[in-house]
Design a protein around this motif. Structure first.
Motif, PDB file in Angstrom:
ATOM      1  N   THR A 237       0.859  -1.191   0.000  1.00 43.24           N
ATOM      2  CA  THR A 237       0.000   0.000   0.000  1.00 43.24           C
ATOM      3  C   THR A 237       0.893   1.239   0.000  1.00 43.24           C
ATOM      4  OG1 THR A 237      -0.068   0.100   2.415  1.00 43.24           O
ATOM      5  CG2 THR A 237      -1.822  -1.155   1.325  1.00 43.24           C
TER       6      THR A 237
ATOM      7  N   SER B  85       0.835  -2.446   5.602  1.00 42.21           N
ATOM      8  CA  SER B  85       0.754  -3.749   4.935  1.00 42.21           C
ATOM      9  C   SER B  85       1.656  -4.814   5.559  1.00 42.21           C
ATOM     10  CB  SER B  85       1.102  -3.602   3.453  1.00 42.21           C
ATOM     11  OG  SER B  85       2.419  -3.087   3.295  1.00 42.21           O
TER      12      SER B  85
ATOM     13  N   THR C  40      -8.737  -8.531  -2.063  1.00 40.65           N
ATOM     14  CA  THR C  40      -8.979  -7.081  -1.997  1.00 40.65           C
ATOM     15  C   THR C  40     -10.223  -6.786  -1.168  1.00 40.65           C
ATOM     16  OG1 THR C  40      -7.937  -6.733  -4.157  1.00 40.65           O
ATOM     17  CG2 THR C  40      -9.396  -4.994  -3.350  1.00 40.65           C
ATOM     18  N   THR C  41     -11.260  -7.583  -1.385  1.00 41.22           N
ATOM     19  CA  THR C  41     -12.496  -7.409  -0.605  1.00 41.22           C
ATOM     20  C   THR C  41     -12.258  -7.703   0.874  1.00 41.22           C
ATOM     21  OG1 THR C  41     -13.838  -8.039  -2.526  1.00 41.22           O
ATOM     22  CG2 THR C  41     -14.889  -8.166  -0.366  1.00 41.22           C
ATOM     23  N   SER C  42     -11.539  -8.782   1.160  1.00 44.21           N
ATOM     24  CA  SER C  42     -11.294  -9.174   2.549  1.00 44.21           C
ATOM     25  C   SER C  42     -10.405  -8.171   3.278  1.00 44.21           C
ATOM     26  CB  SER C  42     -10.642 -10.562   2.599  1.00 44.21           C
ATOM     27  OG  SER C  42     -11.482 -11.532   2.028  1.00 44.21           O
TER      28      SER C  42
ATOM     29  N   SER D 243     -10.297  -4.926   2.670  1.00 46.09           N
ATOM     30  CA  SER D 243     -10.852  -3.564   2.625  1.00 46.09           C
ATOM     31  C   SER D 243     -11.101  -2.981   4.016  1.00 46.09           C
ATOM     32  CB  SER D 243     -12.147  -3.554   1.813  1.00 46.09           C
ATOM     33  OG  SER D 243     -13.126  -4.402   2.409  1.00 46.09           O
ATOM     34  N   ASP D 244     -11.292  -3.851   5.002  1.00 43.18           N
ATOM     35  CA  ASP D 244     -11.507  -3.363   6.371  1.00 43.18           C
ATOM     36  C   ASP D 244     -10.204  -2.950   7.039  1.00 43.18           C
ATOM     37  OD1 ASP D 244     -14.218  -3.862   6.160  1.00 43.18           O
ATOM     38  OD2 ASP D 244     -14.073  -5.876   7.023  1.00 43.18           O
ATOM     39  N   TYR D 245      -9.076  -3.322   6.452  1.00 39.47           N
ATOM     40  CA  TYR D 245      -7.787  -3.062   7.076  1.00 39.47           C
ATOM     41  C   TYR D 245      -6.900  -2.108   6.272  1.00 39.47           C
ATOM     42  CZ  TYR D 245      -9.232  -7.471   9.281  1.00 39.47           C
ATOM     43  OH  TYR D 245      -9.937  -8.454   9.929  1.00 39.47           O
TER      44      TYR D 245
ATOM     45  N   LYS E 297      -6.310   0.540   2.668  1.00 38.92           N
ATOM     46  CA  LYS E 297      -6.921   1.376   1.633  1.00 38.92           C
ATOM     47  C   LYS E 297      -6.172   1.156   0.315  1.00 38.92           C
ATOM     48  CE  LYS E 297      -8.054   6.147   0.406  1.00 38.92           C
ATOM     49  NZ  LYS E 297      -7.984   7.589   0.808  1.00 38.92           N
ATOM     50  N   ASP E 298      -6.920   0.756  -0.707  1.00 36.68           N
ATOM     51  CA  ASP E 298      -6.373   0.543  -2.055  1.00 36.68           C
ATOM     52  C   ASP E 298      -5.125  -0.338  -2.042  1.00 36.68           C
ATOM     53  OD1 ASP E 298      -8.363   2.249  -3.059  1.00 36.68           O
ATOM     54  OD2 ASP E 298      -7.110   4.017  -2.714  1.00 36.68           O
TER      55      ASP E 298
END
Length: 257
Positions: free
Chosen positions: A63, A69, A121-123, A125-127, A129-130
């Motif tokens: 990231t 990350s 990426t979906t999993s 997303s809570d942790y 950004k992009d």
């Protein structure tokens, strides 16, 4: 008992004849493929890389904020003397899952690298950004057997390889290989299936197995000339062996007289 050269010679010829016969059944692999009912079952392209049990996957998450990350990348070893620690890869277990940091168990079997990238990426997303997620299959190998110059198992760099490229890795087919009847053995939905491809046809590139997948086996069947050659080689080996025994026996008999 008196040694009789004529009878010994006739016996030698008979043994050589009986022992030198070779047929397709003695030489060719995968002869029961058609009988299994699975030959030519692959009717559409299945060449997309899809993760299977025992696959080794490299996943690296990055990231704009490097520190964010860190928990999602596993490394072994300590950075010393400017050497980077080794990244840990993920093994797909018997349940078709990998154990990913923070997220935990995640089913990956049957997914393409792009599908896994979307899922991660979906999993994440809570942790994060992009996040940028790089995924690579580390144990992409193909095996090339039969009438090629260097049969063996070859590691593929990248996510795709054609059957011609695989044959190139094996040094190309010998002149004794059947170019119109090359067999590809592939695992499809958990079952081994068989597909034959005519490499002399301009439609070869349209074949479902033109692009190979990980663990595919390419088998180049020997032609009649190769089978006959095998019989001659067998005959020569038997001849040398029997002559050796015959000469030894003759010498022993002569020395006794």
């Amino acid at each position: 008992m008196k040694f009789q050269p004529r009878k010994a010679t006739l016996f030698l010829v008979a043994i050589i004849f009986l022992g030198s016969c070779a047929s397709k059944e003695d030489v060719v692999y995968f002869q029961n493929a058609a009988l299994s009912g699975l030959e030519t079952q692959v009717k559409e392209s299945t060449s997309s890389t899809r993760f299977k049990v025992d696959d080794l996957i490299s996943i690296y998450v990055s990231t704009l904020d490097p520190e964010a990350s860190v928990p999602f990348n596993l490394f072994r070893g300590v950075q010393e003397g400017g050497m980077r620690p080794e990244q840990v890869d993920y093994l797909v277990d018997k349940e078709g899952e990998i154990d990913f940091p923070v997220i935990g168990k995640m089913e990956v079997v049957g997914l393409t690298p792009e599908e896994l990238r979307v899922k991660l990426t979906t999993s994440l997303s809570d942790y994060l950004k992009d996040p940028i997620i790089n995924i690579r299959l580390k144990n992409f190998t193909v095996t090339v057997l039969g009438e090629v110059k260097r049969p063996g198992t070859y590691l593929v760099n990248g996510e795709q390889i054609t059957i011609f490229e695989a044959l190139g890795l094996a040094g190309d087919m010998t002149i004794k290989g059947k170019r119109k009847n090359v067999l590809v053995v592939r695992e499809f939905d958990g079952t081994k299936v068989y597909y034959r491809i005519d490499l002399t046809s301009n439609m070869a590139a349209e074949s479902p197995v033109y692009y190979l997948t990980q663990n595919d086996v390419v088998y180049v069947e020997p032609n009649k000339s190769a089978i006959t050659s095998s019989a001659l080689d067998n005959r020569a080996t038997i001849t040398v062996s029997i002559l050796s025994v015959l000469i030894t026996s003759t010498v022993l008999l002569l020395t006794r007289n």
